[in-house]
Design an enzyme around this catalytic site. Structure first.
Site, PDB file in Angstrom:
ATOM      1  N   GLN A   1      49.829  45.995  32.004  1.00  0.00           N
ATOM      2  CA  GLN A   1      48.847  44.836  31.845  1.00  0.00           C
ATOM      3  C   GLN A   1      47.515  45.548  31.826  1.00  0.00           C
ATOM      4  O   GLN A   1      46.984  45.885  33.044  1.00  0.00           O
ATOM      5  CB  GLN A   1      48.977  43.725  32.860  1.00  0.00           C
ATOM      6  CG  GLN A   1      48.156  42.591  32.647  1.00  0.00           C
ATOM      7  CD  GLN A   1      47.980  41.648  33.876  1.00  0.00           C
ATOM      8  OE1 GLN A   1      47.957  41.996  34.840  1.00  0.00           O
ATOM      9  NE2 GLN A   1      48.017  40.275  33.581  1.00  0.00           N
ATOM     10  N   GLY A   2      46.597  45.479  30.668  1.00  0.00           N
ATOM     11  CA  GLY A   2      45.351  46.040  30.867  1.00  0.00           C
ATOM     12  C   GLY A   2      44.235  44.847  30.807  1.00  0.00           C
ATOM     13  O   GLY A   2      44.014  44.337  29.563  1.00  0.00           O
TER      14      GLY A   2
ATOM     15  N   GLU B   1      38.522  34.435  47.443  1.00  0.00           N
ATOM     16  CA  GLU B   1      37.213  33.709  46.834  1.00  0.00           C
ATOM     17  C   GLU B   1      37.530  33.204  45.618  1.00  0.00           C
ATOM     18  O   GLU B   1      37.185  31.668  45.627  1.00  0.00           O
ATOM     19  CB  GLU B   1      36.030  34.780  46.843  1.00  0.00           C
ATOM     20  CG  GLU B   1      35.751  35.262  48.445  1.00  0.00           C
ATOM     21  CD  GLU B   1      36.918  36.256  49.167  1.00  0.00           C
ATOM     22  OE1 GLU B   1      37.607  37.020  48.476  1.00  0.00           O
ATOM     23  OE2 GLU B   1      36.758  36.369  50.191  1.00  0.00           O
TER      24      GLU B   1
ATOM     25  N   GLU C   1      50.995  35.259  37.077  1.00  0.00           N
ATOM     26  CA  GLU C   1      50.914  36.468  37.971  1.00  0.00           C
ATOM     27  C   GLU C   1      50.656  35.899  39.362  1.00  0.00           C
ATOM     28  O   GLU C   1      51.317  36.357  40.393  1.00  0.00           O
ATOM     29  CB  GLU C   1      49.780  37.186  37.668  1.00  0.00           C
ATOM     30  CG  GLU C   1      49.368  38.291  38.430  1.00  0.00           C
ATOM     31  CD  GLU C   1      48.299  39.500  38.171  1.00  0.00           C
ATOM     32  OE1 GLU C   1      48.118  40.482  38.583  1.00  0.00           O
ATOM     33  OE2 GLU C   1      47.626  39.012  37.098  1.00  0.00           O
TER      34      GLU C   1
END
Lengths: 401, 380
Positions: A136-137, A386, A254
């Site tokens: 995955q890029g 965050e 993900e």
């Protein structure tokens, strides 16, 4: 006998006859928690012609590496109920998955949802057979949490796009054959609207991969440099400048993968058994150090609360409820908890937690220390803590920008 | 396992929410406090609650109850917690009812439970003394055998609704020294009995509590719940159920605090913008939400385990109480801090919830107590 019961018995018999003994959980092949002994597929896979390859070929022939994908694309064509039965029987017989990787869990499902016919028939069958490994890029040096700030530029040149830029944190890029990536195709549009989702063949002169070493001394991560790399115009998924929609679909996935992974891989009594060994026990089996014991109780309870919340969500889903707001806390809480637990574990080891390699430390001690360092990244990758808190504040609590 | 409410349970909870909203706004609690009301709640409203079946929830059907469990009680307790409802649910419907259900003879059950269920009898449990903190085995109150009766002497403190409870289950020692696990017995005592003296205590956490002094109170041996000297196990079972109920109430306290804080973050403006747009506050609000969700799961887990008689029920009660104690403190304090100066005033409700949460934290064992108990139960 119902059709499903018949299916279950057929599956059980077939699995038992076809799954090699070395591909059952419990057959010692390195560290199971780290995924040793699993088959990731692709042209660079080293364990070709072993039991793992045999298991993969047998499962892939039935399409059972991707049980619910349509048969037309090499999948198993199973219904949800049948796929559940297959998973249950694999668990019962302790069969390892025949194939793992981002092809099955990420790009495959995305192509099924958004790919065109040509893309689906070109890429899905070779994913099912484990012939091609994907990475995955997404992230770039200047685009981490602010992913939409990415700069890798793709410019049209006839039937191709020419891509220049740099990707970072590309997991397993050095072992992958193809990469799905986000690139900027229109720099004049607002940042979320000028991005496209493309599939690139890594085996070309314009693509260079350099592994990154982490503070834990090892890592799956790489830097990926793109210099006049070429992507066929046919390999844009979801249409030009529509990449952000694709990215959002995948990122959510993900995040849930990361939190689920923790939950399943951990040994329940690891903290307690380490404390017994390194700190010792008083009468009645009580851990000798009261402060440490309190901390272990705290983190054990925290984990139980997380598990109860996961169960609550699953039960609600089974009853047909929409996922409730509790689902949004998992990535944040699971990764923060994993950091705390792995830090405490090394703390329990005391000076035996100082080892890096070599003499004077056993394998577990060395692994715990590396795992502690690696865990620090859990709350950074896949959307920082965050960012997760921002998402909760905005989407769940409705706090203003 | 039931971590999600069934349709019936959801309906019960919704009905409780509607009732509390309509009948018992927080202003009621304030008015009762300010007028120094001698009862501290409304007997009329208690009657209405009895008509809804609330005191009957945990009582078996054959004794005039609804035959439901901790989870149903939690549905009601949570909604009451959102508004600090002062009626004697925890004392009567949980502590008193559970003691009789779990330890009473057929005669006790036939005498007491129908009256609890229909709201005509108020009960409580007197187990705490000035020393001993949360140690249930700490008991100096004596029960001396005298023929076929026992004579009780000693002082119990913080008896929930002790000023109005007509029947109080008293924990006393018939053998051994304070701290011993053996030698503890439970007795059903009429508040009107000779030698019983009750004095209200004023506490910070807006609960009605009283001191119970017993100077040679004679009760018959038929007044004993369970068997002589083996009362501690019964007491622990009763307190576990009450702890789960209290945790549900704390969930309501936390939810109310969180909602009023969130509302304040969205409406209070400083520097020309809502303060909820500041990331320093957003992240803290998000963390409050995380705590609230985890606390909710822990309470559901504990109640369901108790209702199923699961072997891990006691450990899960400790998980819930530790979580709710810590989350309650965090949400109470953060809620006040985010309200700024107005939160410090008596006029604002946020302080009411903070006080109640702290009080509940220090009832039935705080977080540290329950971590210790959990570790012991888990064998470390």
């Amino acid at each position: 006998m119902s059709d499903l019961q018949e299916f279950r018995e057929e599956v059980r018999a077939w699995l038992d006859a076809n799954c090699p003994a070395s591909l059952r959980w419990g057959a010692a092949v390195g560290n199971e928690a780290l995924g040793d002994g699993l088959y990731w597929g692709g042209k660079k896979e080293r364990s070709a012609a072993t039991d793992a390859k045999l298991w993969l070929d047998r499962m892939a022939a039935r399409g059972w590496t991707a049980p619910t994908w349509p048969k037309a694309y090499g999948g198993g064509g199973l219904s949800k109920e049948e796929a559940k039965i297959l998973a249950e029987e694999m668990r019962r017989l302790r069969c390892k998955p025949a194939l793992v990787g981002f092809g099955l869990t990420m790009i495959g499902p995305l192509l099924l949802q958004y790919g065109n016919e040509q893309q689906k028939s070109r890429f899905l069958p070779e994913i099912v057979r484990g012939e091609v490994r994907w990475c995955q890029g997404y992230s770039e040096p200047e685009a981490g949490s602010d992913l939409a700030g990415l700069r890798a530029r793709a410019v049209r040149d006839g039937d191709f796009y020419v891509v220049n830029g740099q990707k970072v944190w590309t997991s397993y890029a050095d072992k992958s054959d193809w990469m799905f990536m986000l690139v900027r195709t229109d720099p004049d549009k607002p940042k979320h609207e000028g991005i496209s989702f493309m599939l690139i063949d890594m085996d070309q002169p314009g693509v260079t991969v350099k592994p990154i070493k982490l503070i834990s001394g090892q890592s799956p991560f790489c830097e990926t440099f793109l210099e006049d790399a070429r992507v066929s115009a046919e390999h844009v998924v979801g249409g030009i400048n529509n990449g952000w929609t694709m990215a959002k679909a995948l990122l959510g996935h993900e995040r849930s993968m990361i939190s689920e992974a923790f939950n399943e891989s951990e040994d329940k009594n690891e903290l307690v058994s380490a404390a017994r060994r390194y700190v010792g026990v008083e009468s009645g089996g009580r851990v000798a150090d009261a402060a440490l014991r309190d901390r272990i109780a705290q983190l054990t309870m925290d984990k139980l609360c997380l598990e109860l919340t996961l169960k609550r969500t699953k039960e609600a889903a089974k009853l047909g409820h929409q996922p409730g707001p509790e689902a949004s806390i998992f990535k944040y809480y699971a990764t923060e908890l994993n950091k705390d637990r792995s830090a405490l574990l090394v703390g329990i080891l005391g000076p035996q937690g100082l080892g890096w390699e070599g003499e004077g430390f056993d394998e577990d001690e060395l692994a715990h220390t590396r795992a502690w360092l690696r865990a620090r990244g859990n709350s950074i990758e896949g959307g920082t803590s965050e960012i997760q808190l921002n998402i909760i504040a905005k989407r769940v609590l409705g706090l203003p920008d | 396992m039931g971590l999600v409410l069934s349709e019936d349970q959801q309906m019960l909870k919704k009905a409780a929410a509607d009732f509390v909203k309509k009948q018992s706004p927080i202003s009621r609690v304030r008015a009762l406090r300010d007028s120094d009301d001698s009862v501290g709640f409304s007997r009329d409203l208690w009657k209405k609650m009895a008509e809804l079946g609330w005191p009957a929830i945990m009582i078996p059907e054959e004794a005039g109850g609804l035959g439901m469990g901790c989870l149903e009680m939690a549905c009601v307790m949570e909604e009451c917690g959102r508004s600090l409802v002062p009626e004697p649910l925890l004392s009567t419907a949980v502590l008193g009812a559970a003691a009789v259900v779990l330890g009473g003879t057929q005669a006790h059950k036939a005498d007491l439970l129908p009256r609890v269920a229909d709201g005509s009898l108020l009960m409580s449990l007197a187990y705490q003394e000035r020393e001993g903190r949360y140690d249930l085995a700490h008991c100096r109150t004596r029960a001396e055998k005298k023929g076929s009766s026992y004579v009780l002497s000693g002082e119990k403190t913080l008896v929930l609704d002790g000023h109005v409870a007509e029947v109080i289950v008293v924990v006393a020692r018939s053998a051994g020294e304070h701290g011993d696990r053996d030698g503890i017995s439970l007795f059903v005592v009429e508040r009107g009995a000779a030698g019983v003296e009750v004095a209200r205590q004023k506490t910070m956490h807006l609960r009605q509590v009283a001191i119970l002094r017993m100077n040679g109170v004679e009760v018959s041996s038929a007044a004993m719940l369970g068997t002589e000297g083996n009362g501690l196990a019964l007491l622990e079972d009763v307190i576990d159920r009450a702890t789960a109920g209290l945790c549900a109430e704390m969930l309501g306290n936390m939810t109310a605090t969180f909602e009023m804080t969130l509302d304040y973050l969205k409406t209070r403006k400083q520097y020309g913008v809502p303060i909820g747009s500041f990331q320093a506050l957003k992240h803290r609000a998000a963390k409050m939400f995380v705590e609230l969700e985890l606390a909710r799961s822990s309470v559901m887990g504990a109640c369901t385990a108790l209702d199923h008689g699961a072997p891990e029920a006691r450990a899960l009660v400790s998980v819930a109480k530790a979580r709710c104690s810590d989350a309650g403190a965090m949400i109470g304090y953060e809620g006040l801090q985010m309200h700024g100066g107005i939160g410090m005033t008596d006029e604002h409700d946020v302080g009411f919830f903070l006080k109640r949460l702290r009080g509940s934290e220090m009832t039935f064992g705080d977080a540290a107590y329950h971590r210790n108990r959990f570790a012991a139960l888990q064998g470390f």
